[in-house]
Design a protein around this motif. Structure first.
Motif, PDB file in Angstrom:
ATOM      1  N   GLN A 291       0.716  -1.138   0.287  1.00 38.16           N
ATOM      2  CA  GLN A 291      -0.269  -0.552   0.097  1.00 38.16           C
ATOM      3  C   GLN A 291       0.580   1.588   0.597  1.00 38.16           C
ATOM      4  OE1 GLN A 291      -2.655  -0.512   3.539  1.00 38.16           O
ATOM      5  NE2 GLN A 291      -3.743  -1.580   2.230  1.00 38.16           N
ATOM      6  N   ARG A 292       0.065   2.330  -0.099  1.00 41.21           N
ATOM      7  CA  ARG A 292       1.218   3.778  -0.554  1.00 41.21           C
ATOM      8  C   ARG A 292       1.361   4.943   0.924  1.00 41.21           C
ATOM      9  NH1 ARG A 292      -2.537   6.308  -5.558  1.00 41.21           N
ATOM     10  NH2 ARG A 292      -0.329   8.097  -4.770  1.00 41.21           N
ATOM     11  N   LEU A 293       1.786   5.733   1.299  1.00 44.33           N
ATOM     12  CA  LEU A 293       1.544   6.059   1.993  1.00 44.33           C
ATOM     13  C   LEU A 293       0.241   7.071   1.578  1.00 44.33           C
ATOM     14  CD1 LEU A 293       4.853   5.282   1.484  1.00 44.33           C
ATOM     15  CD2 LEU A 293       5.086   7.209   3.008  1.00 44.33           C
ATOM     16  N   ASN A 294       0.151   7.934   2.769  1.00 49.96           N
ATOM     17  CA  ASN A 294      -0.984   8.454   2.521  1.00 49.96           C
ATOM     18  C   ASN A 294      -1.203  10.245   3.862  1.00 49.96           C
ATOM     19  OD1 ASN A 294      -1.402   6.490   4.699  1.00 49.96           O
ATOM     20  ND2 ASN A 294      -3.398   7.004   5.751  1.00 49.96           N
ATOM     21  N   THR A 295      -2.046  10.829   3.487  1.00 50.26           N
ATOM     22  CA  THR A 295      -2.340  11.852   4.884  1.00 50.26           C
ATOM     23  C   THR A 295      -3.143  12.284   5.336  1.00 50.26           C
ATOM     24  OG1 THR A 295      -3.134  13.086   1.816  1.00 50.26           O
ATOM     25  CG2 THR A 295      -0.565  13.053   2.542  1.00 50.26           C
ATOM     26  N   GLY A 296      -4.424  11.484   4.945  1.00 45.29           N
ATOM     27  CA  GLY A 296      -5.457  10.822   5.803  1.00 45.29           C
ATOM     28  C   GLY A 296      -6.552  11.729   5.248  1.00 45.29           C
ATOM     29  N   ILE A 307      -2.261  21.436  10.887  1.00 47.05           N
ATOM     30  CA  ILE A 307      -3.179  19.879  11.307  1.00 47.05           C
ATOM     31  C   ILE A 307      -3.044  19.389  12.552  1.00 47.05           C
ATOM     32  CG2 ILE A 307      -3.526  19.866   8.850  1.00 47.05           C
ATOM     33  CD1 ILE A 307      -1.427  17.717   8.969  1.00 47.05           C
ATOM     34  N   GLY A 308      -3.877  18.568  13.325  1.00 43.67           N
ATOM     35  CA  GLY A 308      -3.902  18.144  14.117  1.00 43.67           C
ATOM     36  C   GLY A 308      -3.126  16.489  13.713  1.00 43.67           C
ATOM     37  N   TYR A 309      -3.519  15.986  12.987  1.00 40.93           N
ATOM     38  CA  TYR A 309      -2.713  14.629  12.385  1.00 40.93           C
ATOM     39  C   TYR A 309      -2.944  14.007  11.504  1.00 40.93           C
ATOM     40  CZ  TYR A 309      -1.649   9.499  12.318  1.00 40.93           C
ATOM     41  OH  TYR A 309      -0.949   8.642  12.349  1.00 40.93           O
ATOM     42  N   THR A 310      -1.423  13.848  10.536  1.00 36.98           N
ATOM     43  CA  THR A 310      -1.889  13.400   8.974  1.00 36.98           C
ATOM     44  C   THR A 310      -0.696  11.885   9.626  1.00 36.98           C
ATOM     45  OG1 THR A 310      -0.961  13.004   7.239  1.00 36.98           O
ATOM     46  CG2 THR A 310       0.179  14.783   8.730  1.00 36.98           C
ATOM     47  N   PRO A 311      -0.681  10.643   8.703  1.00 34.60           N
ATOM     48  CA  PRO A 311      -0.220   9.884   8.980  1.00 34.60           C
ATOM     49  C   PRO A 311       1.123   9.900   8.319  1.00 34.60           C
ATOM     50  CG  PRO A 311      -1.980   9.027   7.545  1.00 34.60           C
ATOM     51  CD  PRO A 311      -1.772  10.338   8.151  1.00 34.60           C
ATOM     52  N   VAL A 312       1.626  11.117   7.838  1.00 33.84           N
ATOM     53  CA  VAL A 312       3.253  10.889   6.937  1.00 33.84           C
ATOM     54  C   VAL A 312       4.107  11.169   8.388  1.00 33.84           C
ATOM     55  CG1 VAL A 312       4.713  12.700   5.313  1.00 33.84           C
ATOM     56  CG2 VAL A 312       1.981  12.334   4.697  1.00 33.84           C
ATOM     57  N   THR A 346      -4.038  11.175  -1.206  1.00 35.16           N
ATOM     58  CA  THR A 346      -5.010  11.340   0.582  1.00 35.16           C
ATOM     59  C   THR A 346      -5.751  10.101   0.882  1.00 35.16           C
ATOM     60  OG1 THR A 346      -6.639  12.232  -1.289  1.00 35.16           O
ATOM     61  CG2 THR A 346      -4.443  14.309  -0.664  1.00 35.16           C
ATOM     62  N   GLY A 347      -6.219  10.554   2.081  1.00 31.00           N
ATOM     63  CA  GLY A 347      -7.409   9.650   2.475  1.00 31.00           C
ATOM     64  C   GLY A 347      -7.165   8.414   3.305  1.00 31.00           C
ATOM     65  N   ASN A 348      -7.278   7.142   2.781  1.00 34.62           N
ATOM     66  CA  ASN A 348      -6.636   6.448   4.003  1.00 34.62           C
ATOM     67  C   ASN A 348      -5.213   5.719   2.577  1.00 34.62           C
ATOM     68  OD1 ASN A 348      -8.159   6.234   6.265  1.00 34.62           O
ATOM     69  ND2 ASN A 348     -10.125   5.176   5.159  1.00 34.62           N
ATOM     70  N   SER A 349      -4.705   4.351   2.920  1.00 35.42           N
ATOM     71  CA  SER A 349      -4.198   3.896   2.048  1.00 35.42           C
ATOM     72  C   SER A 349      -4.482   2.707   0.675  1.00 35.42           C
ATOM     73  CB  SER A 349      -2.611   3.146   2.632  1.00 35.42           C
ATOM     74  OG  SER A 349      -1.813   4.323   3.652  1.00 35.42           O
ATOM     75  N   GLU A 350      -3.560   3.183  -0.342  1.00 34.31           N
ATOM     76  CA  GLU A 350      -4.710   2.886  -1.505  1.00 34.31           C
ATOM     77  C   GLU A 350      -3.468   1.829  -2.149  1.00 34.31           C
ATOM     78  OE1 GLU A 350      -4.696   6.097  -4.328  1.00 34.31           O
ATOM     79  OE2 GLU A 350      -6.762   6.724  -3.324  1.00 34.31           O
ATOM     80  N   ASN A 365     -13.730  -5.482  -8.338  1.00 30.11           N
ATOM     81  CA  ASN A 365     -13.707  -7.057  -8.122  1.00 30.11           C
ATOM     82  C   ASN A 365     -14.410  -6.813  -6.528  1.00 30.11           C
ATOM     83  OD1 ASN A 365     -11.973  -9.145  -9.810  1.00 30.11           O
ATOM     84  ND2 ASN A 365     -10.624  -7.541  -9.619  1.00 30.11           N
ATOM     85  N   GLY A 366     -15.411  -5.814  -6.751  1.00 30.61           N
ATOM     86  CA  GLY A 366     -15.899  -5.934  -5.253  1.00 30.61           C
ATOM     87  C   GLY A 366     -15.504  -4.813  -3.914  1.00 30.61           C
ATOM     88  N   ALA A 367     -14.309  -4.439  -4.148  1.00 28.16           N
ATOM     89  CA  ALA A 367     -13.980  -2.645  -3.277  1.00 28.16           C
ATOM     90  C   ALA A 367     -14.563  -1.896  -3.857  1.00 28.16           C
ATOM     91  CB  ALA A 367     -12.349  -2.804  -3.257  1.00 28.16           C
ATOM     92  N   ASN A 368     -15.006  -0.948  -2.685  1.00 30.30           N
ATOM     93  CA  ASN A 368     -15.901   0.255  -3.070  1.00 30.30           C
ATOM     94  C   ASN A 368     -14.633   1.108  -3.410  1.00 30.30           C
ATOM     95  OD1 ASN A 368     -18.272  -0.654  -2.454  1.00 30.30           O
ATOM     96  ND2 ASN A 368     -17.518  -0.025  -0.146  1.00 30.30           N
ATOM     97  N   SER A 369     -13.111   1.291  -2.861  1.00 31.62           N
ATOM     98  CA  SER A 369     -12.100   2.245  -3.053  1.00 31.62           C
ATOM     99  C   SER A 369     -10.847   1.437  -3.808  1.00 31.62           C
ATOM    100  CB  SER A 369     -11.949   3.790  -2.386  1.00 31.62           C
ATOM    101  OG  SER A 369     -11.355   3.196  -1.480  1.00 31.62           O
ATOM    102  N   ALA A 370     -10.214   2.232  -3.690  1.00 31.94           N
ATOM    103  CA  ALA A 370      -8.242   1.812  -3.873  1.00 31.94           C
ATOM    104  C   ALA A 370      -8.169   1.730  -2.262  1.00 31.94           C
ATOM    105  CB  ALA A 370      -7.873   2.192  -4.715  1.00 31.94           C
TER     106      ALA A 370
END
Length: 421
Positions: A291-296, A307-312, A346-350, A365-370
């Motif tokens: 999975q990729r890095l993400n910023t939330g 900002i309060g928090y980012t996964p980075v 951005t968002g959750n890790s893809e 294949n059944g997932a709502n997003s990456a």
């Protein structure tokens, strides 16, 4: 690119040696006994070596089995991907076969290690990048034990003291229970109303879970085992009794991993007739997704001080406040030298390379997003996607009911535990 790679953007996309998982799924103290699967398609390839030896036989005067456990080690490698990897998601599932009939697959454990600076004893990870690795050279039970202690030592939770282990109602360290006398939790009839956006279907599919803390606080019954006659043993915890109904024996809230209970109960393994034996099969399925890095909820252009928090912030070697924007941190921080801003979503890790370069997408294949960790969706594309792999390992368990009044207690060997008297 590896840890000491140049970060050159002129990477050839025709040289992908996508994902390799080299390891042994040791059943407790078992050795190797490896199987091998290789996939190839287009210019990407993946190889897997994983296996588990038979856990041996259980002999006692009741022909009774109490549990079957696994305690895997593994190494995941990837190289020459188009997008940097920041996290390695994996789920372990189990099923059993009796008289030729397989039970359904059921998840028993999941986790998402991040490739952040520093590492636990027994774990080794490269910096995030298009090439790299994650290795658990010590058994998973040891990693969960150390992670539970480390997480709360860094961020003590109220009421848990400084060890973090009080957050877990069950003893640590402990292996993953695939089969036990408590059996598969009744996920379908549990109450998920206090976990936002979660129901039985999403919990089992993997796409909406809440945290492992939420699983304990709202779902877990705290049960350890069930003794002869149906008596239940409970674990100690500093958390209030939550009224949960699920024996989530493989949940590790202190390590934010686990979530699940056993895949099956021991009834199909038990032997009632004196002098008789029965051998049944346990199969384990491992699925990995890079999975990729993400910023939330933040954006690359945001000032970290605002900002309060980012996964980075978990991935940078220097404090995120040292940089004027998140993008500057991605470009300049030493731990992210092999990451480009466009690698971070951005968002959750893809999923890395989801639907790119003619590779399949989990969204078809059944997932709502990456960013949806739907187990079936990952498994559907594992044969043809360079950042996903799924493979299985089997072992057998033989239970013997001693003839006559032998008085032999349960013999535990390599992950198979007998009930005994």
């Amino acid at each position: 690119m590896s840890e000491d790679g140049s970060g050159d953007d002129s990477l050839s996309i025709d040289r992908r040696n996508a994902l390799k998982m080299l390891g042994t799924a040791g059943v407790a103290v078992a050795g190797t006994g490896l199987g091998s699967i290789a996939f190839s398609g287009n210019s990407a390839a993946a190889t897997v070596d994983i296996g588990a030896t038979n856990p041996g036989s259980v002999t006692n005067d009741r022909g009774d089995l109490s549990k079957v456990t696994i305690d895997p080690t593994f190494r995941v490698e990837w190289s020459d991907l188009d997008t940097a990897v920041g996290k390695v998601f994996y789920v372990i599932e189990g099923r059993t076969r009796d008289n030729g009939n397989w039970s359904d697959w059921s998840p028993v454990f999941r986790s998402t290690p991040w490739l952040t600076p520093g590492s636990l004893q027994g774990a080794d990870a490269s910096k995030p990048g298009t090439s790299g690795h994650l290795e658990f050279s010590d058994p998973l039970s040891a990693i969960m034990n150390r992670s539970s202690a480390s997480r709360d030592n860094d961020n003590p939770s109220p009421g848990f003291g400084s060890t973090g282990k009080a957050e877990d109602p069950r003893p640590l360290p402990r292996p993953i229970e695939v089969v036990n006398e408590l059996g598969r939790p009744d996920y379908e009839n549990a109450d998920y109303s206090d976990i936002n956006g979660v129901d039985a279907s999403s919990y089992l599919a993997g796409n909406s879970m809440g945290g492992a803390n939420s699983a304990y606080s709202n779902l877990d019954s705290g049960e350890l085992s069930r003794t002869e006659g149906g008596a239940v043993e409970y674990g100690d915890s500093s958390l209030d009794d939550n009224g949960g109904t699920l024996p989530l024996v493989n949940n590790f809230p202190g390590a934010e991993s686990g979530y699940y209970g056993a895949a099956d109960d021991t009834s199909r393994f038990d032997v009632d007739e004196d002098g008789a034996s029965d051998t049944d099969t346990v199969e384990i399925r491992y699925t990995f997704a890079l999975q990729r890095l993400n910023t939330g909820s933040a954006n690359l252009g945001d000032d970290p001080s605002g900002i309060g928090y980012t996964p980075v912030s978990s991935f940078t070697q220097n404090p995120l406040s040292d940089y004027s924007t998140i993008e500057e941190a991605v470009r300049e921080d030493p731990h992210l030298e092999n990451v480009r801003p466009e690698d971070v979503n951005t968002g959750n890790s893809e999923l890395v390379m989801d639907g790119t370069d003619d590779y399949p997408s989990i969204t078809n294949n059944g997932a709502n997003s990456a960013a949806s960790n739907v187990y079936d969706a990952y498994q559907a594309i594992a044969d043809s996607h360079p950042a996903v792999i799924s493979t299985t390992a089997q072992f057998t368990v033989t239970v013997t009911n001693e003839a006559g009044d032998s008085g032999v207690t349960g013999d535990t060997s390599a992950g198979a535990s007998g009930g005994g008297q």
